[in-house]
Design an enzyme around this catalytic site. Structure first.
Site, PDB file in Angstrom:
ATOM      1  N   ASN A   6       0.854  -1.188   0.000  1.00 27.91           N
ATOM      2  CA  ASN A   6       0.000   0.000   0.000  1.00 27.91           C
ATOM      3  C   ASN A   6       0.896   1.246   0.000  1.00 27.91           C
ATOM      4  OD1 ASN A   6      -1.489   2.238   0.994  1.00 27.91           O
ATOM      5  ND2 ASN A   6      -3.077   0.865   1.716  1.00 27.91           N
ATOM      6  N   HIS A  42      -5.807   3.767  -1.905  1.00 26.36           N
ATOM      7  CA  HIS A  42      -7.146   4.083  -1.409  1.00 26.36           C
ATOM      8  C   HIS A  42      -7.515   5.480  -1.894  1.00 26.36           C
ATOM      9  CE1 HIS A  42      -9.844   4.385   2.470  1.00 26.36           C
ATOM     10  NE2 HIS A  42     -10.503   4.674   1.373  1.00 26.36           N
ATOM     11  N   ARG A  44      -9.670   8.091  -1.208  1.00 25.53           N
ATOM     12  CA  ARG A  44     -10.602   8.515  -0.151  1.00 25.53           C
ATOM     13  C   ARG A  44     -11.517   9.630  -0.641  1.00 25.53           C
ATOM     14  NH1 ARG A  44      -9.449   7.196   5.354  1.00 25.53           N
ATOM     15  NH2 ARG A  44     -10.895   8.888   5.802  1.00 25.53           N
ATOM     16  N   GLU A  69      -8.856   0.609  -3.121  1.00 26.67           N
ATOM     17  CA  GLU A  69      -9.795   0.663  -1.993  1.00 26.67           C
ATOM     18  C   GLU A  69     -10.689   1.883  -2.148  1.00 26.67           C
ATOM     19  OE1 GLU A  69      -7.642   0.902   1.627  1.00 26.67           O
ATOM     20  OE2 GLU A  69      -6.395  -0.817   1.156  1.00 26.67           O
ATOM     21  N   GLU A 150     -11.189  -9.207   2.704  1.00 23.79           N
ATOM     22  CA  GLU A 150      -9.925  -8.877   3.352  1.00 23.79           C
ATOM     23  C   GLU A 150     -10.237  -8.759   4.836  1.00 23.79           C
ATOM     24  OE1 GLU A 150      -7.517  -5.749   1.701  1.00 23.79           O
ATOM     25  OE2 GLU A 150      -6.456  -5.459   3.592  1.00 23.79           O
TER      26      GLU A 150
HETATM   27  N1  PXP Z   1      -5.918  -3.014   3.837  1.00 30.19           N
HETATM   28  C1  PXP Z   1      -6.884  -2.059   3.906  1.00 30.19           C
HETATM   29  C2  PXP Z   1      -8.246  -2.400   3.386  1.00 30.19           C
HETATM   30  C3  PXP Z   1      -6.601  -0.775   4.424  1.00 30.19           C
HETATM   31  O1  PXP Z   1      -7.562   0.157   4.470  1.00 30.19           O
HETATM   32  C4  PXP Z   1      -5.297  -0.509   4.860  1.00 30.19           C
HETATM   33  C5  PXP Z   1      -4.953   0.850   5.397  1.00 30.19           C
HETATM   34  O2  PXP Z   1      -5.001   1.796   4.412  1.00 30.19           O
HETATM   35  C6  PXP Z   1      -4.322  -1.514   4.731  1.00 30.19           C
HETATM   36  C7  PXP Z   1      -4.667  -2.768   4.256  1.00 30.19           C
HETATM   37  C8  PXP Z   1      -2.890  -1.294   5.118  1.00 30.19           C
HETATM   38  O3  PXP Z   1      -2.798  -1.063   6.500  1.00 30.19           O
HETATM   39  P1  PXP Z   1      -1.425  -0.585   7.108  1.00 30.19           P
HETATM   40  O4  PXP Z   1      -1.104   0.738   6.499  1.00 30.19           O
HETATM   41  O5  PXP Z   1      -1.729  -0.499   8.573  1.00 30.19           O
HETATM   42  O6  PXP Z   1      -0.410  -1.629   6.778  1.00 30.19           O
END
Ligand code: PXP
Length: 260
Positions: A6, A42, A44, A69, A150
């Site tokens: 991510n 993501h 947003r 996302e 997920e």
């Molecule tokens: N998966 C989803 C659906 C998320 O919303 C996030 C956070 O943006 C992550 C994974 C990754 O989480 P982290 O940044 O805590 O590793």
């Protein structure tokens, strides 16, 4: 295990200065070249990090599948449907949150989620639902027509950090988890068991199973023990480590740990 990296936090840093530095496409390239098997971003509603143009550019240039996302907001769904990522992951979104807190409530918003899945399917986009690890949520996700879930690992990650790091002594201590070590251990084991049972059930229902949120170089091995989890999406810990080691090393090391 498939590693989804991510890269939202690269855009967080960029937006802090409103400049094109660090460059999100450079992050994409480095992640791709060093072991990422998927790019997760993501879009947003508040556009606090990833912008519409980033999604377009990443989709245009990525050699890897892009997992986008998004919330179930209609305007966002229209954008996502037109951009056609390789997959959409529906997540809950609140304006005031620091990050995604808790899974998508597939019970209270059942109709909205069903509509969102239908719209994305009409655009030929497979859908994953970011949900809390419960048997009921697995059943509902299947019933609503998702291909994948997920599992939200936030509770597990918080418990792990309260037990194994200095988090309780910091400003970011999780107040509701300020418990004895014995109690934290019991709850941590229970949270892992919950994830395991949800993953097994989802798999039996024919859903693909990913996990994510708060996973890092130290706690991720717990998720590696659960055979039904075939994908991890990890952001914060990789980008945080990259400040010290560079993104290439940070991705490479996570890939090494999560390979099985
Ligand atoms: N998966 C989803 C659906 C998320 O919303 C996030 C956070 O943006 C992550 C994974 C990754 O989480 P982290 O940044 O805590 O590793």
């Amino acid at each position: 295990m498939k590693l989804g990296v991510n890269i939202d936090h690269v855009a967080v840093l960029r937006e802090a200065r409103q400049v094109n530095d660090p460059d999100i496409l450079q992050a994409l390239y480095v992640a791709c070249e060093n072991g990422a098997q998927q790019i997760t971003i993501h879009l947003r509603e508040d556009r606090r990090h990833i912008q519409d143009a980033d999604v377009k550019n990443i989709l245009m240039h990525s050699k890897l599948p892009v997992n986008l996302e998004c919330s179930i907001n209609k305007e966002i769904l229209n954008i996502v449907s037109s951009l056609k990522p390789h997959r959409a992951t529906l997540v809950p979104e609140k304006r005031e949150e620091v990050t995604t807190e808790g899974g998508l409530d597939v019970f209270s918003y059942e109709n909205d989620v069903a509509y969102a899945i239908e719209q994305l399917h009409d655009a030929l986009i497979p859908v994953s639902l970011f949900v809390d690890p419960s048997i009921e949520a697995m059943e509902k996700s299947k019933e609503l027509g998702a291909e994948m879930v997920e599992l939200h690992t936030g509770l597990f990650s918080n418990l792990w950090a309260m037990l194994n790091t200095s988090l309780p002594h910091s400003n970011h201590s999780v107040k509701e988890l300020e418990l004895s070590r014995a109690e934290l251990s019991v709850r941590l084991e229970a949270s892992i068991e919950q994830i395991r049972l949800a993953a097994e059930h989802a798999n039996k229902l024919g859903l693909e199973v990913a996990a994510g949120h708060g996973l890092n170089y130290h706690n991720v091995h717990e998720m590696m023990q659960i055979a039904e989890i075939t994908e991890l999406n990890i952001g914060q810990s990789i980008i945080a480590r990259s400040v010290f080691t560079g993104l290439a090393e940070a991705v490479k090391e996570m890939k090494r740990i999560t390979s099985r």
